[in-house]
Design an enzyme around this catalytic site. Structure first.
Site, mmCIF file in Angstrom:
data_model
loop_
_atom_site.group_PDB
_atom_site.id
_atom_site.type_symbol
_atom_site.label_atom_id
_atom_site.label_comp_id
_atom_site.label_asym_id
_atom_site.label_seq_id
_atom_site.Cartn_x
_atom_site.Cartn_y
_atom_site.Cartn_z
ATOM 1 N N ASP A 67 0.861 -1.176 0.000
ATOM 2 C CA ASP A 67 0.000 0.000 0.000
ATOM 3 C C ASP A 67 0.898 1.228 0.000
ATOM 4 O O ASP A 67 1.681 1.424 0.943
ATOM 5 C CB ASP A 67 -0.886 -0.021 1.244
ATOM 6 C CG ASP A 67 -1.867 1.131 1.305
ATOM 7 O OD1 ASP A 67 -1.701 2.110 0.548
ATOM 8 O OD2 ASP A 67 -2.806 1.062 2.126
ATOM 9 N N SER A 146 -0.632 14.667 -13.937
ATOM 10 C CA SER A 146 -1.801 14.810 -14.798
ATOM 11 C C SER A 146 -1.847 16.235 -15.306
ATOM 12 O O SER A 146 -1.342 17.158 -14.651
ATOM 13 C CB SER A 146 -3.082 14.500 -14.014
ATOM 14 O OG SER A 146 -4.225 14.937 -14.724
ATOM 15 N N TYR A 159 -7.826 16.447 -6.214
ATOM 16 C CA TYR A 159 -7.009 15.725 -7.189
ATOM 17 C C TYR A 159 -6.013 16.658 -7.870
ATOM 18 O O TYR A 159 -4.811 16.374 -7.938
ATOM 19 C CB TYR A 159 -7.925 15.077 -8.230
ATOM 20 C CG TYR A 159 -7.217 14.263 -9.286
ATOM 21 C CD1 TYR A 159 -6.755 12.984 -8.999
ATOM 22 C CD2 TYR A 159 -7.024 14.764 -10.566
ATOM 23 C CE1 TYR A 159 -6.108 12.224 -9.963
ATOM 24 C CE2 TYR A 159 -6.386 14.013 -11.540
ATOM 25 C CZ TYR A 159 -5.932 12.746 -11.235
ATOM 26 O OH TYR A 159 -5.286 12.008 -12.203
ATOM 27 N N ALA A 161 -4.869 19.504 -6.910
ATOM 28 C CA ALA A 161 -3.860 20.022 -5.980
ATOM 29 C C ALA A 161 -2.709 19.042 -5.817
ATOM 30 O O ALA A 161 -1.531 19.434 -5.777
ATOM 31 C CB ALA A 161 -4.509 20.314 -4.625
ATOM 32 N N LYS A 163 -1.750 16.805 -8.028
ATOM 33 C CA LYS A 163 -1.014 16.699 -9.279
ATOM 34 C C LYS A 163 -0.147 17.934 -9.524
ATOM 35 O O LYS A 163 0.957 17.838 -10.069
ATOM 36 C CB LYS A 163 -1.981 16.467 -10.440
ATOM 37 C CG LYS A 163 -2.749 15.152 -10.328
ATOM 38 C CD LYS A 163 -1.803 13.961 -10.165
ATOM 39 C CE LYS A 163 -2.524 12.640 -10.113
ATOM 40 N NZ LYS A 163 -1.604 11.480 -10.040
#
Length: 278
Positions: A67, A146, A159, A161, A163
């Site tokens: 993990d 991304s 999300y 933030a 990336k």
């Protein structure tokens, strides 16, 4: 002097987030090119299936469960690679989750989960990998970000933030890693057809490509001298250029492209606007 490019004879490739989507497709692509690929994810069954699918390829798949949000887990993965399988030549940190957020219905857990997987998860892998490569005097690392990291987009507060942070982190690390003989690259995909994408995006996705095509683009970019591997260009280039606009023009453009201003305010959790996810 040209940057180091890892070849199969140099050692192991480690890919995080390899149980589905881009990570899975990339593991198969590199194994087909003769690489020995260590794959990490929480879903053991999917990794075993991936290993079986690669059995007829010139390379191979090594299953190493873990993990990415657990730093100790990632230390154990790195130790297993180093002491049981060989030198780590290339690391591709790809694990990520997309949790849409709306200002009308904010939840701390959405931010915490996004930061834990997308940002801290990369750091947990990065530290042992750099330590190993530093001792060897060479290596290659790719951080999968991304194009949502280029600028703010609706529902992307968590999300996007993470990336954006990965983009800055990768750029910043390059200065020191260059001096250590460790090559680092940034991967910035646009819309990729993955299980997460199909589940969460109920809207048209411009310039959508398959996970297999994304893997081919990344594999080619890993062998190039480019710092950023960005695709498809017809989508990613305009998004990057949009950030050069004044804020007023940028927000107006995004509102017009997404129709977001005309949409009703969120009253609870509901399907997200489309975002590039892995």
């Amino acid at each position: 002097m040209r940057d180091f490019i890892a070849r199969p004879e140099h050692g192991i490739v480690w890919i995080s987030g390899a149980s589905s989507g881009i990570g899975r497709a990339l593991a198969l692509t590199l194994a087909a090119e003769g690489y020995k690929v260590a794959v990490t994810a929480r879903r053991h069954e999917e990794l075993v299936e991936l290993q079986a699918e690669a059995s007829g390829l010139s390379g191979s798949i090594i299953v190493l469960d873990g993990d990415v949000t657990d730093a100790e887990d990632m230390e154990h993965v790195m130790a297993s690679i180093e002491y049981e399988h060989g030198t780590l030549a290339m690391a591709i940190f790809n694990a990520g989750v997309y949790v849409p957020v709306h200002a009308e219905d904010l939840h701390r857990a959405d931010f915490e989960r996004s930061f834990a997987v997308n940002l801290s998860g990369v750091v947990n892998c990065l530290l042992p990998a750099i330590r190993h490569m530093k001792a060897k005097g060479q290596g290659q690392i790719a951080i999968v970000s991304s194009v949502t990291g280029y600028g703010g987009l609706p529902t992307g507060a968590a999300y996007g933030a993470t990336k954006a942070a990965l983009i800055n982190m990768t750029e910043s690390l390059k200065f020191d890693l260059d001096k250590m003989g460790i090559r680092i690259q940034l991967v910035s995909p646009g819309f990729v057809d993955t299980p997460a994408m199909r589940k969460k995006n109920a809207f048209p996705m411009p310039a959508l490509i398959s996970a297999e095509e994304a893997a081919r683009q990344i594999a080619a970019g890993l062998k190039s001298q480019a710092f950023e591997i960005s695709f498809p260009k017809r989508f990613t280039t305009p998004l990057k250029l949009a950030r050069l606009l004044p804020y007023g023009a940028y927000f107006a453009l995004v509102n017009r492209m997404t129709g977001w201003r005309e949409r009703p305010a969120a009253t609870g959790r509901h399907p997200a606007t489309p975002h590039p996810v892995k």
